[in-house]
Design a protein around this motif. Structure first.
Motif, PDB file in Angstrom:
ATOM      1  N   LYS A  29      -8.915 -50.126 -51.841  1.00  0.00           N
ATOM      2  CA  LYS A  29      -8.509 -51.497 -51.527  1.00  0.00           C
ATOM      3  C   LYS A  29      -8.876 -51.862 -50.096  1.00  0.00           C
ATOM      4  O   LYS A  29      -9.376 -52.961 -49.831  1.00  0.00           O
ATOM      5  CB  LYS A  29      -6.996 -51.648 -51.753  1.00  0.00           C
ATOM      6  N   LEU A  30      -8.646 -50.931 -49.189  1.00  0.00           N
ATOM      7  CA  LEU A  30      -9.009 -51.180 -47.784  1.00  0.00           C
ATOM      8  C   LEU A  30     -10.513 -51.338 -47.635  1.00  0.00           C
ATOM      9  O   LEU A  30     -10.999 -52.200 -46.911  1.00  0.00           O
ATOM     10  CB  LEU A  30      -8.517 -50.029 -46.899  1.00  0.00           C
ATOM     11  N   ARG A  31     -11.271 -50.484 -48.303  1.00  0.00           N
ATOM     12  CA  ARG A  31     -12.728 -50.553 -48.214  1.00  0.00           C
ATOM     13  C   ARG A  31     -13.248 -51.879 -48.768  1.00  0.00           C
ATOM     14  O   ARG A  31     -14.173 -52.473 -48.209  1.00  0.00           O
ATOM     15  CB  ARG A  31     -13.349 -49.387 -48.985  1.00  0.00           C
ATOM     16  N   ASN A  32     -12.633 -52.365 -49.859  1.00  0.00           N
ATOM     17  CA  ASN A  32     -13.044 -53.647 -50.432  1.00  0.00           C
ATOM     18  C   ASN A  32     -12.773 -54.804 -49.480  1.00  0.00           C
ATOM     19  O   ASN A  32     -13.431 -55.845 -49.552  1.00  0.00           O
ATOM     20  CB  ASN A  32     -12.324 -53.890 -51.764  1.00  0.00           C
ATOM     21  N   GLN A  33     -11.773 -54.636 -48.611  1.00  0.00           N
ATOM     22  CA  GLN A  33     -11.457 -55.664 -47.628  1.00  0.00           C
ATOM     23  C   GLN A  33     -12.253 -55.474 -46.336  1.00  0.00           C
ATOM     24  O   GLN A  33     -11.976 -56.125 -45.326  1.00  0.00           O
ATOM     25  CB  GLN A  33      -9.960 -55.631 -47.303  1.00  0.00           C
ATOM     26  N   ASN A  34     -13.252 -54.593 -46.408  1.00  0.00           N
ATOM     27  CA  ASN A  34     -14.099 -54.294 -45.233  1.00  0.00           C
ATOM     28  C   ASN A  34     -13.292 -53.768 -44.053  1.00  0.00           C
ATOM     29  O   ASN A  34     -13.627 -54.021 -42.892  1.00  0.00           O
ATOM     30  CB  ASN A  34     -14.896 -55.532 -44.807  1.00  0.00           C
ATOM     31  N   GLN A  35     -12.202 -53.067 -44.342  1.00  0.00           N
ATOM     32  CA  GLN A  35     -11.389 -52.450 -43.307  1.00  0.00           C
ATOM     33  C   GLN A  35     -11.811 -50.990 -43.141  1.00  0.00           C
ATOM     34  O   GLN A  35     -12.078 -50.303 -44.124  1.00  0.00           O
ATOM     35  CB  GLN A  35      -9.896 -52.509 -43.664  1.00  0.00           C
ATOM     36  N   VAL A  36     -11.873 -50.545 -41.907  1.00  0.00           N
ATOM     37  CA  VAL A  36     -12.291 -49.176 -41.614  1.00  0.00           C
ATOM     38  C   VAL A  36     -11.060 -48.281 -41.523  1.00  0.00           C
ATOM     39  O   VAL A  36     -10.095 -48.606 -40.825  1.00  0.00           O
ATOM     40  CB  VAL A  36     -13.079 -49.112 -40.288  1.00  0.00           C
ATOM     41  N   LEU A  37     -11.097 -47.154 -42.236  1.00  0.00           N
ATOM     42  CA  LEU A  37     -10.010 -46.183 -42.161  1.00  0.00           C
ATOM     43  C   LEU A  37     -10.165 -45.380 -40.879  1.00  0.00           C
ATOM     44  O   LEU A  37     -11.280 -45.140 -40.406  1.00  0.00           O
ATOM     45  CB  LEU A  37     -10.037 -45.241 -43.358  1.00  0.00           C
ATOM     46  N   ASP A  38      -9.047 -44.936 -40.319  1.00  0.00           N
ATOM     47  CA  ASP A  38      -9.131 -44.128 -39.103  1.00  0.00           C
ATOM     48  C   ASP A  38      -9.276 -42.653 -39.481  1.00  0.00           C
ATOM     49  O   ASP A  38      -9.180 -42.255 -40.646  1.00  0.00           O
ATOM     50  CB  ASP A  38      -7.920 -44.358 -38.194  1.00  0.00           C
ATOM     51  N   VAL A  39      -9.516 -41.830 -38.465  1.00  0.00           N
ATOM     52  CA  VAL A  39      -9.802 -40.405 -38.711  1.00  0.00           C
ATOM     53  C   VAL A  39      -8.590 -39.693 -39.310  1.00  0.00           C
ATOM     54  O   VAL A  39      -8.733 -38.785 -40.128  1.00  0.00           O
ATOM     55  CB  VAL A  39     -10.264 -39.721 -37.404  1.00  0.00           C
ATOM     56  N   LYS A  40      -7.369 -40.125 -38.944  1.00  0.00           N
ATOM     57  CA  LYS A  40      -6.173 -39.480 -39.492  1.00  0.00           C
ATOM     58  C   LYS A  40      -6.073 -39.681 -41.002  1.00  0.00           C
ATOM     59  O   LYS A  40      -5.661 -38.780 -41.736  1.00  0.00           O
ATOM     60  CB  LYS A  40      -4.917 -40.030 -38.794  1.00  0.00           C
ATOM     61  N   THR A  41      -6.444 -40.888 -41.454  1.00  0.00           N
ATOM     62  CA  THR A  41      -6.384 -41.174 -42.887  1.00  0.00           C
ATOM     63  C   THR A  41      -7.419 -40.358 -43.645  1.00  0.00           C
ATOM     64  O   THR A  41      -7.124 -39.754 -44.692  1.00  0.00           O
ATOM     65  CB  THR A  41      -6.615 -42.677 -43.123  1.00  0.00           C
ATOM     66  N   TYR A  42      -8.646 -40.350 -43.129  1.00  0.00           N
ATOM     67  CA  TYR A  42      -9.683 -39.529 -43.772  1.00  0.00           C
ATOM     68  C   TYR A  42      -9.276 -38.060 -43.786  1.00  0.00           C
ATOM     69  O   TYR A  42      -9.489 -37.337 -44.771  1.00  0.00           O
ATOM     70  CB  TYR A  42     -11.013 -39.700 -43.042  1.00  0.00           C
ATOM     71  N   ARG A  43      -8.701 -37.599 -42.702  1.00  0.00           N
ATOM     72  CA  ARG A  43      -8.281 -36.192 -42.625  1.00  0.00           C
ATOM     73  C   ARG A  43      -7.249 -35.880 -43.712  1.00  0.00           C
ATOM     74  O   ARG A  43      -7.350 -34.864 -44.401  1.00  0.00           O
ATOM     75  CB  ARG A  43      -7.691 -35.911 -41.253  1.00  0.00           C
ATOM     76  N   ALA A  44      -6.251 -36.781 -43.851  1.00  0.00           N
ATOM     77  CA  ALA A  44      -5.204 -36.547 -44.854  1.00  0.00           C
ATOM     78  C   ALA A  44      -5.794 -36.503 -46.259  1.00  0.00           C
ATOM     79  O   ALA A  44      -5.423 -35.648 -47.084  1.00  0.00           O
ATOM     80  CB  ALA A  44      -4.143 -37.639 -44.750  1.00  0.00           C
ATOM     81  N   LEU A  45      -6.710 -37.427 -46.554  1.00  0.00           N
ATOM     82  CA  LEU A  45      -7.330 -37.455 -47.887  1.00  0.00           C
ATOM     83  C   LEU A  45      -8.163 -36.202 -48.142  1.00  0.00           C
ATOM     84  O   LEU A  45      -8.070 -35.584 -49.214  1.00  0.00           O
ATOM     85  CB  LEU A  45      -8.210 -38.706 -48.010  1.00  0.00           C
TER      86      LEU A  45
END
Length: 612
Positions: free
Chosen positions: A474-490
């Protein structure tokens, strides 16, 4: 007066004159007085430019002067310099309307910029004609034009008074003009010049100056102004004393306030409600509650009825001192005397109860507010929610937000965001997700990317990877960039669940978004492939992180060494790995050596090195 203020030759047309306020005017020619010009028609004779303009102003309606006069004196306009402008103004000093029309014509229609001397003549003409609003308008314009230059407007204004009619009120207006534009320090300097030159300033202007200096916390300057007022006979009024009371309350000489009040009464001024409120507020702020309540009683004796400000100050002082129950009693006393509390007064008590952990009393006060038709503000909701969370009652905080919404109280999204973040930190991401969806649907609020990032992290920590990936999409569809903490958790969650290739794809997506990985992501991927016994992939990832991102994660390296050792691959294979890793920049530590020793202690392995 002439001895005190040097005369400025502002009528000079010299191009080097310091009174030019606009750069680029120095090329205006000096007035030319050539007898041969008298052979020309009057409208073409530079020597007659002042006469032509004055005649035109006298014989026509000056309101329609602009287009016709410009055509009439077209050839003479280049000869209209500062001296000629001043001469025209002086001829019409008894007719302010025509002088003003000419000044505007020069400035607006001809595009010429008058100098300080021209402005000062116009100011004197307008002030002596009692056109004070217009005079203040042009005075502020002049101050604004010269504020960044080192120009002594006062001296020029005094010099101009030798040439025309004038009213001393213009010097009072000069001080007021600086204050009106927020130039308090410059206004204070002009005030001292005006007084030292023998002119007077009104008590209203002095009060404005005192108020400006108080806001700048220039307490010494405030007392200088007051001493000057006493010395030159400017009689203070109640407003003056109220400002000075504020000065006392903000100054270090607070103990002398009683002497000042006695002096105020000697001058014939009784302290009013503003005076007492200022003192009560200051006493409460300094923790002098005994003195504050003494003044509160004195107010009734002197028939000065305390108002909402008085009671709010007392309540705040008691709450600050930890005497919440006494504060609530004072609150009831205020209500019993017919004073209706406002939101600030309620918030003061609610905050104190929340600080003491007495949440039921806080909620009761909020319901009382609603019953009295007082709408809780952002601060009210925030302090109660934070109070519940601080007490470890997160479920109660969520219920409180839901309750407020049922009561049709607008809950600021930042408060909801705080609750969502608290739920995520407590490991309750599904409750947080439900609250977020409910708020988004009912109120149309779109959460910030930071809120979604926090929620994704919490879902990942709870192994709810599918829900986390949906939110990520959903965030990606809104052209929002995830931060490194979110990518790390995933990525950590995917690797923990054995979905290493998905995690690696997610890292590629992260790199495409120009988000750099960290050692935790490196460790998760390496450990994930080690569990699959895919040592080649694990080693290649270690090399990638080292060469491309300069991440030398010794812990991940040791995990790979241990995994190889646990499979019984033998000493030579581990030693070869160590050599390859050293070429990349990895340095073995004590744990790496321990794993190698454990391999050496296994003589049954076929790759064990022969004994000497």
């Amino acid at each position: 007066m002439k001895k005190l203020v040097p005369k400025l030759r502002f009528f000079s047309s010299s191009s080097s004159s310091s009174s030019l306020i606009i750069p680029g005017c120095s090329n205006i020619p000096k007035p030319i007085y050539n007898p041969l010009y008298n052979l020309l028609p009057q409208t073409q004779n530079p020597n007659k430019i002042v006469d032509v303009i004055c005649s035109a102003l006298n014989h026509r309606d000056h309101s329609i002067l602009l287009p016709s006069l410009r055509d009439e004196v077209q050839s003479l306009i280049p000869h209209l310099g500062y001296p000629e402008i001043s001469r025209v103004l002086l001829r019409f000093q008894s007719d302010a309307s025509r002088a003003l029309a000419f000044f505007k014509w020069v400035k607006l229609d001809l595009g010429k910029r008058p100098n300080i001397g021209n402005y000062c003549l116009l100011l004197h003409i307008l002030a002596s004609s009692k056109k004070f609003p217009l005079a203040m308008q042009f005075l502020c314009e002049l101050i604004d034009l010269t504020s960044k230059e080192d120009e002594d407007l006062f001296s020029v204004l005094v010099s101009a008074s030798d040439e025309c009619n004038w009213d001393p009120v213009v010097y009072d207006m000069l001080v007021k003009g600086y204050l009106k534009l927020g130039l308090v320090e410059q206004g204070f300097k002009v005030f001292r010049k005006v007084i030292s030159s023998g002119f007077s300033v009104s008590v209203v202007t002095c009060n404005h100056l005192l108020n400006g200096l108080l806001k700048l916390e220039s307490m010494d300057s405030c007392w200088q102004v007051y001493n000057v007022m006493c010395r030159v006979g400017i009689h203070p009024n109640t407003y003056t004393f109220n400002i000075l009371t504020n000065v006392f309350c903000n100054d270090s000489n607070f103990r002398e306030v009683d002497d000042f009040l006695e002096k105020m009464e000697e001058e014939g001024f009784e302290p009013d409600l503003v005076t007492y409120n200022t003192l009560v507020c200051s006493y409460c702020r300094r923790g002098k509650l005994k003195e504050a309540f003494y003044l509160y009683k004195i107010m009734y004796r002197r028939r000065v009825v305390p108002d909402l400000i008085t009671y709010t100050s007392l309540i705040k002082g008691l709450c600050k001192d930890g005497r919440v129950r006494e504060a609530h009693q004072t609150f009831h006393r205020m209500v019993d005397r017919g004073i209706k509390p406002d939101c600030i007064c309620y918030n003061t008590l609610i905050y104190a109860y929340c600080k003491e952990g007495m949440m039921q009393q806080s909620k009761k006060l909020l319901h009382e507010m609603l019953g009295n038709s007082i709408v809780p503000d952002r601060f009210t909701c925030k302090i109660i929610v934070e109070g519940f969370v601080r007490e470890g009652r997160l479920h109660a905080a969520v219920n409180f937000v839901v309750e407020l919404r049922k009561l049709r109280v607008t809950v600021p999204f930042e408060v909801c965001d705080f609750v969502i973040g608290s739920l995520c930190r407590e490991g309750k991401p599904f409750a947080a997700k439900h609250l977020l969806e409910r708020i988004s649907e009912e109120e149309g609020h779109e959460a910030k990317p930071e809120t979604y990032n926090t929620l994704i992290e919490s879902l990942s920590r709870c192994d709810a990877i599918e829900e986390a990936l949906l939110l990520k999409g959903k965030l990606r569809n809104q052209n929002q960039v995830l931060d490194v903490k979110t990518y790390r958790a995933l990525i950590v969650c995917l690797c923990r669940k054995g979905r290493n290739r998905e995690a690696e794809c997610l890292m590629s997506e992260m790199l495409d978004s120009e988000v750099k990985p960290d050692s935790f992501i490196c460790g998760a991927l390496v450990n994930g492939y080690c569990k699959e016994l895919d040592f080649v992939k694990a080693e290649s990832l270690l090399g990638l992180f080292a060469l491309k991102f300069k991440i030398f994660d010794t812990e991940s390296y040791n995990s790979l060494v241990k995994a190889i050792c646990d499979t019984g691959s033998g000493y030579n294979k581990v030693l070869e790995l160590q050599e390859r890793m050293q070429r990349l920049g990895f340095v073995p530590n004590s744990l790496s050596c321990k794993y190698l020793i454990q391999v050496l202690e296994q003589p049954s392995l076929p790759n064990h090195p022969p004994e000497d």
